[in-house]
Design an enzyme around this catalytic site. Structure first.
Site, PDB file in Angstrom:
ATOM      1  N   CYS A  20       0.826  -1.205   0.000  1.00  0.00           N
ATOM      2  CA  CYS A  20       0.000   0.000   0.000  1.00  0.00           C
ATOM      3  C   CYS A  20       0.860   1.254   0.000  1.00  0.00           C
ATOM      4  CB  CYS A  20      -0.950  -0.007   1.194  1.00  0.00           C
ATOM      5  SG  CYS A  20      -0.122  -0.204   2.792  1.00  0.00           S
ATOM      6  N   HIS A  66      -1.594   0.466   7.557  1.00  0.00           N
ATOM      7  CA  HIS A  66      -2.025   0.630   6.173  1.00  0.00           C
ATOM      8  C   HIS A  66      -1.855   2.091   5.758  1.00  0.00           C
ATOM      9  CE1 HIS A  66      -4.133  -0.279   2.492  1.00  0.00           C
ATOM     10  NE2 HIS A  66      -5.044   0.636   2.741  1.00  0.00           N
TER      11      HIS A  66
END
Length: 978
Positions: free
Chosen positions: A98, A350
């Site tokens: 990510c 994330h």
């Protein structure tokens, strides 16, 4: 329909009046429930497993009712993967990538960077056959192709695995996003430097590179030493700050160089105090601000994340921070992207990106494949082909990928159509078979369910698991089978195959007879055994559960009849094998157990009756002798216990004072009559006492491990002062006579001894104590340094805040104790005074010229009491309690060394209802005033006592808490692109 247990009882109720030898056909059919009425559709919520004639609730409702074509396939609509009009394209997360996807989206939306990358020359463009798959080679080629797909792809999201593989990234390991940004831009800059066009060579420098210098000014001569440098991002500390301007101000703040950190001045040719600061000279077109949320935690040796709130504006004027003022238009930046890390750990979490569209000024959230337009903005995307027409080669590559996508959509649509056609044909098949269901033949229930479910390819019917040892249908398997008409069974076997077929002739009379015997045994009452004095030995446990064991034996026989040659057999030595009656009196050698309390005698008549159920049971007559090997082992165990008791008693007698802790030597007052004491680890003494107390339960101690008290170089690890002030808990002192005994009884790896001697000087006596082996100063200093570092770099510790009220009795602050307990539930202990040195505290105690205390001697001389590493001093020191004595008005708080004084004040505010700016804090009379300083730097160590003096309080503490925490911010960002 009746519940399953009721059907089970009804099927076998006849066994109460019918003996196994009298069983007829009607009894067999009752056992197999042949004549139980069939259930009608709508009468059962779920299928009746106890009724083989119930054929509802097994999945047929999906085929006999109204049919939805979508139920015939599990293929998603391929158009769901199609990019909607006027939307951006996402990037696939390959596992833990990510952080890569967020940066790629940010760089893609930098229009000048994207436009310049499209202009880079690709030497393979003219030679490539467009019919073949294209594989980029350089980083520049990968970015060109990736950006072209992000711009004109028909897909909703694309796969960046080619670029990730070219960079050599581990897709399963999340990397540091800031380090990735630096390394990737450096790699891209190196790649672009090989382009022929100077404009393309300088893309990265022109977009992201600025100039600053480190300027050091000597305080003595005023000489300034600048060190010019380029930067691609500004790394800003956020700890202790609440907005972006404060972070930048601290970054440019002047730093003092003094003490050991003094600066070597070329003019003075010597180390001088100086000041150092960073001066900004020029700024890039795109300003990257790295907010340092991930910092190194020295205590744990790992990175940790700071969750400090930082607010920043949508427009930033960098003019005031430049060393030389520039035009206002070149110093004002518009916020264009924010990278956010979600999660509490620096090693997981994330990344997402908030990016502003350069054409419409609308904000979008890029979360890998998902892209969301931020609310409150109007979406008006322009036609990008007109703004940035792609190179012909790149456009052909995009067209080729779009063509593949369209082919895939067509293929998926065809597969959906074929699944629907197959489902419709199956629908007609089920309806046809359900019209032929008068019950005549058994088929597997699970096979029927799978056939109706149609989620997997239907296999042939396998009835082998339903067979008993006689090759027929076992009665216990009736609940797992269903009866259908012979016509329906014929169609199913013809289309799908399998077998063997189970019709009315497959009902097993032998198995029904066996089950009849089992059930009749269960219904029998007590056997009324009468026990006499002579007969056979039987285990008490077996007697208590003989009926249950008999049932298990019969059921085991049933299992054998169920599987027989048609199913698996358990090996005789399997752990699953049933235990035989009377095995509880067997010893490990297979003989009669020596535990007489676990068995009893039964008459011969009783044994004969029991043996009929257990023909393989071990048999022992009253005259049978117990196992000889067990008797020998028992005697050996008794002998070993006797030896251990004798050993323990002998050691206790020889070291009685050590065991009872009587007449022990003390370091604070050297005992008269001896000049040597010996040291052993307290661990040895504790283990030895355990053996003395319970010699039959504990292992004897064989050796003394004095190496535990030595460093790797063989030197002693404790000083005289440390032993007096707390380290004494690790060692035990022995008299020479005790050491002589221990040396004979145990194996000693290294002797450790203390030697005291007296130096008689004019008018003074000096006691000197040395240790062998000598103290290792190098390791000792390292040990102390580690202790001190632990005190300054703790992550979670208890401190005490004591509220002091003016004009009241002054409460003396206790010195911090290194190993004090923070538990409020523990009892308090008074401080314990150790014996004082001779003459201390008496009126004839005089002061020497050099400041050392001297005790007057009877002969008129004085003894100098020196202190040092292993020089024994008679200081009469007081041993501190191992527990903190908590006073009234004092509260314990959990803190860390890295948190600021401001954060501590907020904790105190909630504990004492005193606003932060009304708090006056101090430790041992020293005020704590710097709110931005960490507790470790202020000397707040574990078990510290912080005194609180409160000014006039305010009423609204909730509002004050909001003010002190700072205003809300735009999330927890790791990088800001402006």
């Amino acid at each position: 329909m009746a519940p399953r247990l009721q059907l089970e009882k009804a099927a076998w109720r006849w066994v109460e009046t019918v003996k196994p030898e009298d069983i007829g056909r009607e009894h067999v059919e009752l056992s197999y429930r042949v004549n139980v009425p069939a259930c009608r559709r709508g009468t059962c919520r779920r299928n009746c497993k106890g009724n083989p004639n119930c054929l509802v609730g097994i999945g047929e409702q999906a085929w006999l009712g109204e049919i939805d074509e979508n139920a015939f396939h599990n293929i998603d609509d391929p158009n769901s993967e199609r990019r909607d009009k006027n939307t951006f394209v996402g990037l696939t997360n390959l596992g833990a990538t990510c952080y890569v996807n967020t940066f790629l989206q940010v760089w893609f939306h930098n229009l000048e960077l994207r436009r310049s990358l499209y202009l880079c020359q690709n030497p393979r463009a003219q030679d490539h056959n467009i019919q073949l798959d294209y594989e980029p080679e350089s980083i520049c080629e990968h970015l060109q192709y990736l950006f072209a797909l992000l711009q004109n792809s028909n897909r909703r999201y694309i796969d960046p695995s080619g670029l990730v593989k070219a960079l050599g990234l581990d897709t399963g390991q999340q990397q540091d996003a800031q380090e990735f940004s630096k390394l990737f831009l450096s790699l891209l800059e190196d790649t672009l430097s090989k382009q022929k066009s100077t404009t393309l060579q300088n893309i990265i420098q022109r977009q992201f590179c600025g100039q600053f210098s480190y300027v050091t000014v000597c305080n003595q001569c005023g000489r300034a030493s600048p060190l010019p440098s380029r930067f691609y991002e500004l790394e800003l500390n956020i700890q202790g700050h609440k907005n972006l301007n404060e972070c930048i101000t601290e970054f440019l703040k002047e730093e003092k160089l003094d003490g050991d950190n003094r600066y070597f001045c070329e003019s003075c040719q010597n180390k001088q105090c100086a000041t150092r600061r960073i001066k900004l000279h020029s700024l890039p077109r795109t300003l990257n601000l790295q907010l340092m949320r991930f910092v190194f935690d020295r205590t744990t040796g790992h990175k940790k994340k700071l969750n400090t709130f930082i607010s920043f504006p949508e427009q930033l004027d960098m003019g005031p921070f430049l060393e030389t003022p520039q035009g206002s238009s070149t110093c004002v930046y518009e916020l264009s992207a924010v990278l956010i890390h979600r999660g509490v750990s620096a090693y997981s979490g994330h990344y997402i990106a908030h990016v502003k569209d350069a054409r419409t000024s609308d904000w979008y959230k890029f979360n890998d494949e998902e892209i969301e337009k931020m609310e409150g903005k109007k979406l008006q995307l322009g036609i990008e082909e007109d703004i940035e027409p792609l190179d012909g080669f790149l456009q052909r590559l995009v067209d080729q990928d779009n063509h593949k996508f369209e082919e895939w959509c067509t293929e998926m649509a065809e597969m959906r159509r074929q699944s629907v056609d197959k489902g419709k044909a199956k629908h007609e098949e089920v309806k046809e078979l359900y019209e032929l269901l008068p019950p005549y033949e058994f088929v597997p229930l699970e096979w029927l369910k799978k056939w109706l479910d149609d989620s997997t390819a239907t296999k042939e019917m396998d009835n082998s698991l339903f067979l008993c040892s006689h090759g027929k249908l076992h009665p216990d398997k009736v609940g797992e089978a269903k009866r259908v008409s012979m016509a329906a069974a014929h169609i199913l076997y013809q289309r799908y195959g399998g077998g063997p077929r189970l019709d009315g002739s497959s009902l097993c009379r032998e198995c029904v007879s066996q089950r009849c015997r089992v059930l009749r045994l269960k219904n029998q009452g007590s056997s009324g055994f009468l026990f006499g004095e002579e007969g056979y030995w039987v285990g008490k446990s077996s007697l208590r559960s003989w009926r249950q064991l008999a049932m298990e034996q019969l059921e085991e026989d049933e299992q054998e009849t169920m599987h027989g040659k048609y199913g698996p057999h358990l090996p005789e030595d399997s752990e699953e094998a049933m235990k035989t009656f009377n095995e509880d009196i067997l010893c490990t050698h297979g003989g009669l157990s020596i535990l007489e309390t676990e068995r009893r005698l039964v008459p011969s008549a009783v044994w004969i009756k029991v043996r009929a159920y257990f023909p393989k049971a071990p048999e022992f007559t009253q005259r049978q002798l117990p196992c000889g090997q067990c008797l020998t082992l028992e005697q050996e165990e008794k002998d070993n216990e006797a030896v251990s008791k004798m050993m323990a008693q002998d050691q206790k007698n020889q070291l009685l004072n050590l065991f009872q802790e009587k007449n022990r030597p003390l370091l604070t007052k050297w005992p008269q009559g001896t000049d040597t004491l010996f040291i052993v680890p307290m661990f040895f003494v504790d283990e030895w006492k355990k053996f003395i107390r319970r010699p039959t339960k504990s292992s004897p101690v064989s050796s003394v491990g004095n190496s535990l008290l030595l460093c790797p170089h063989g030197g002693f690890m404790f000083t005289y002062e440390s032993l007096i002030n707390g380290d004494f808990q690790h060692v035990a002192l022995l008299w020479p006579s005790e050491w002589e005994v221990i040396s004979k009884l145990f194996i000693v790896d290294q002797a450790i001894s203390l030697h005291c001697s007296v130096d008689r000087l004019p008018r003074q006596v000096k006691w000197v104590c040395v240790v062998f082996p000598e103290l290792c100063w190098e390791c000792r200093e390292g040990f102390i340094f580690q202790q001190q570092r632990d005190l300054r770099e703790y992550t979670q510790a208890t401190i005490y805040v004591r509220k002091v009220i003016e004009d009241k009795a002054v409460v003396k602050e206790a010195a911090p104790e290194l190993n004090a307990s923070s538990s409020e539930a523990e009892p308090e202990e008074e401080k314990e005074e150790l014996p004082k040195a001779d003459g201390e505290g008496e009126s004839d105690f005089s002061q020497s010229e050099d400041g050392a205390k001297r005790a007057k001697m009877s002969d008129g001389s004085a003894a100098t009491l020196s202190t040092g590493a292993m020089i024994m001093g008679r200081s009469g020191s007081i041993r501190r309690s191992t527990r903190h004595r908590k006073l009234r008005g004092e509260k314990a708080l959990i803190v860390s060394a890295s948190q600021t004084l401001k954060e501590l004040k907020i904790q105190i505010m909630h504990a004492f209802s005193v606003a932060p700016f009304d708090q006056n804090l101090s430790i041992e009379g020293k005020g704590l005033t710097d709110d931005s300083a960490s507790l470790g730097s202020l000397g707040v160590i574990p078990e510290s006592i912080v005194c609180l003096k409160a000014d006039e309080p305010i009423a609204d503490y909730a509002a004050m808490d909001d003010v002190y925490q700072g205003e809300g911010c735009f999330g927890c960002s790791s990088e800001v692109s402006i």
